[in-house]
Design a protein around this motif. Structure first.
Motif, PDB file in Angstrom:
ATOM      1  N   LEU A  25       0.815  -1.216   0.000  1.00 52.27           N
ATOM      2  CA  LEU A  25       0.000   0.000   0.000  1.00 52.27           C
ATOM      3  C   LEU A  25       0.855   1.275   0.000  1.00 52.27           C
ATOM      4  N   GLY A  26       2.180   1.118  -0.004  1.00 54.64           N
ATOM      5  CA  GLY A  26       3.072   2.266  -0.096  1.00 54.64           C
ATOM      6  C   GLY A  26       3.718   2.705   1.209  1.00 54.64           C
ATOM      7  N   PHE A  27       3.555   1.923   2.265  1.00 54.60           N
ATOM      8  CA  PHE A  27       4.169   2.270   3.549  1.00 54.60           C
ATOM      9  C   PHE A  27       5.576   1.681   3.616  1.00 54.60           C
ATOM     10  N   GLU A  28       6.457   2.397   4.317  1.00 60.63           N
ATOM     11  CA  GLU A  28       7.820   1.928   4.537  1.00 60.63           C
ATOM     12  C   GLU A  28       8.095   1.836   6.029  1.00 60.63           C
ATOM     13  N   LYS A  29       8.864   0.823   6.406  1.00 63.25           N
ATOM     14  CA  LYS A  29       9.243   0.646   7.808  1.00 63.25           C
ATOM     15  C   LYS A  29      10.149   1.791   8.237  1.00 63.25           C
ATOM     16  N   ARG A  30       9.818   2.422   9.363  1.00 63.15           N
ATOM     17  CA  ARG A  30      10.627   3.521   9.897  1.00 63.15           C
ATOM     18  C   ARG A  30      11.537   3.045  11.022  1.00 63.15           C
ATOM     19  N   HIS A  31      10.989   2.310  11.966  1.00 65.99           N
ATOM     20  CA  HIS A  31      11.820   1.733  13.026  1.00 65.99           C
ATOM     21  C   HIS A  31      11.085   0.606  13.742  1.00 65.99           C
ATOM     22  N   ASN A  32      11.857  -0.137  14.523  1.00 66.66           N
ATOM     23  CA  ASN A  32      11.364  -1.278  15.282  1.00 66.66           C
ATOM     24  C   ASN A  32      11.636  -0.996  16.751  1.00 66.66           C
ATOM     25  N   LYS A  33      10.657  -1.276  17.615  1.00 65.42           N
ATOM     26  CA  LYS A  33      10.820  -0.992  19.029  1.00 65.42           C
ATOM     27  C   LYS A  33      10.371  -2.197  19.852  1.00 65.42           C
ATOM     28  N   VAL A  34      11.219  -2.635  20.766  1.00 70.04           N
ATOM     29  CA  VAL A  34      10.877  -3.718  21.689  1.00 70.04           C
ATOM     30  C   VAL A  34      10.077  -3.099  22.831  1.00 70.04           C
ATOM     31  N   SER A  35       9.014  -3.789  23.242  1.00 71.06           N
ATOM     32  CA  SER A  35       8.152  -3.251  24.299  1.00 71.06           C
ATOM     33  C   SER A  35       8.840  -3.321  25.648  1.00 71.06           C
ATOM     34  N   GLY A  36       8.314  -2.591  26.594  1.00 68.19           N
ATOM     35  CA  GLY A  36       8.800  -2.657  27.966  1.00 68.19           C
ATOM     36  C   GLY A  36       8.174  -3.811  28.727  1.00 68.19           C
ATOM     37  N   VAL A  37       7.233  -4.523  28.091  1.00 69.86           N
ATOM     38  CA  VAL A  37       6.517  -5.617  28.737  1.00 69.86           C
ATOM     39  C   VAL A  37       7.253  -6.943  28.542  1.00 69.86           C
ATOM     40  N   SER A  38       7.720  -7.203  27.300  1.00 69.02           N
ATOM     41  CA  SER A  38       8.381  -8.473  26.980  1.00 69.02           C
ATOM     42  C   SER A  38       9.276  -8.299  25.772  1.00 69.02           C
TER      43      SER A  38
END
Length: 124
Positions: A25-38
């Motif tokens: 659909l035209g979106f690009e990955k900007r960043h990946n973030k690990v949660s503070g939960v797990s």
């Protein structure tokens, strides 16, 4: 309280599949973030050429997808108080603290969710 961003967030066990869809659909990955939960729970943020964002959170073994509105704010306490004054409730165990943000997932009486997020800045 200032809202700094407002976008959909999909929580799913099928994040990779949805990432491919949104890339088409035209979106690009900007960043990946690990949660503070797990460590197993992580989110990718995607953006399209028009500036629209979608966040996709991977939760292993999650069978049913969950649609949430992500709302970044400059004052988490004020946003929390505003939502609770409209009978929203914090979802048990949803509070998250990472080096870059703190958040809490709130559920409306009708059942929809808003994840309020405050970015932590390490500078003035």
């Amino acid at each position: 309280m200032k809202i700094t961003s407002f976008n959909p967030l999909i929580v799913s066990g099928k994040r990779d599949e949805y990432q491919k869809l949104f890339e088409e659909l035209g979106f690009e990955k900007r960043h990946n973030k690990v949660s503070g939960v797990s460590e197993d729970i992580n989110t990718i943020r995607m953006k399209d050429a028009n500036g629209f964002h979608i966040d996709l959170t991977h939760v292993p073994d999650k069978e049913d997808d969950m649609m949430i509105i992500r709302m970044n704010v400059d004052d988490l306490d004020e946003a929390y108080n505003l939502l609770t004054s409209h009978d929203f409730k914090a979802v048990d165990g949803s509070e998250s603290l990472t080096p870059s943000s703190k958040s809490v997932l709130m559920q409306a009486p009708s059942g929809f969710y808003i994840d309020i997020v405050k970015h932590i800045k390490d500078h003035d």
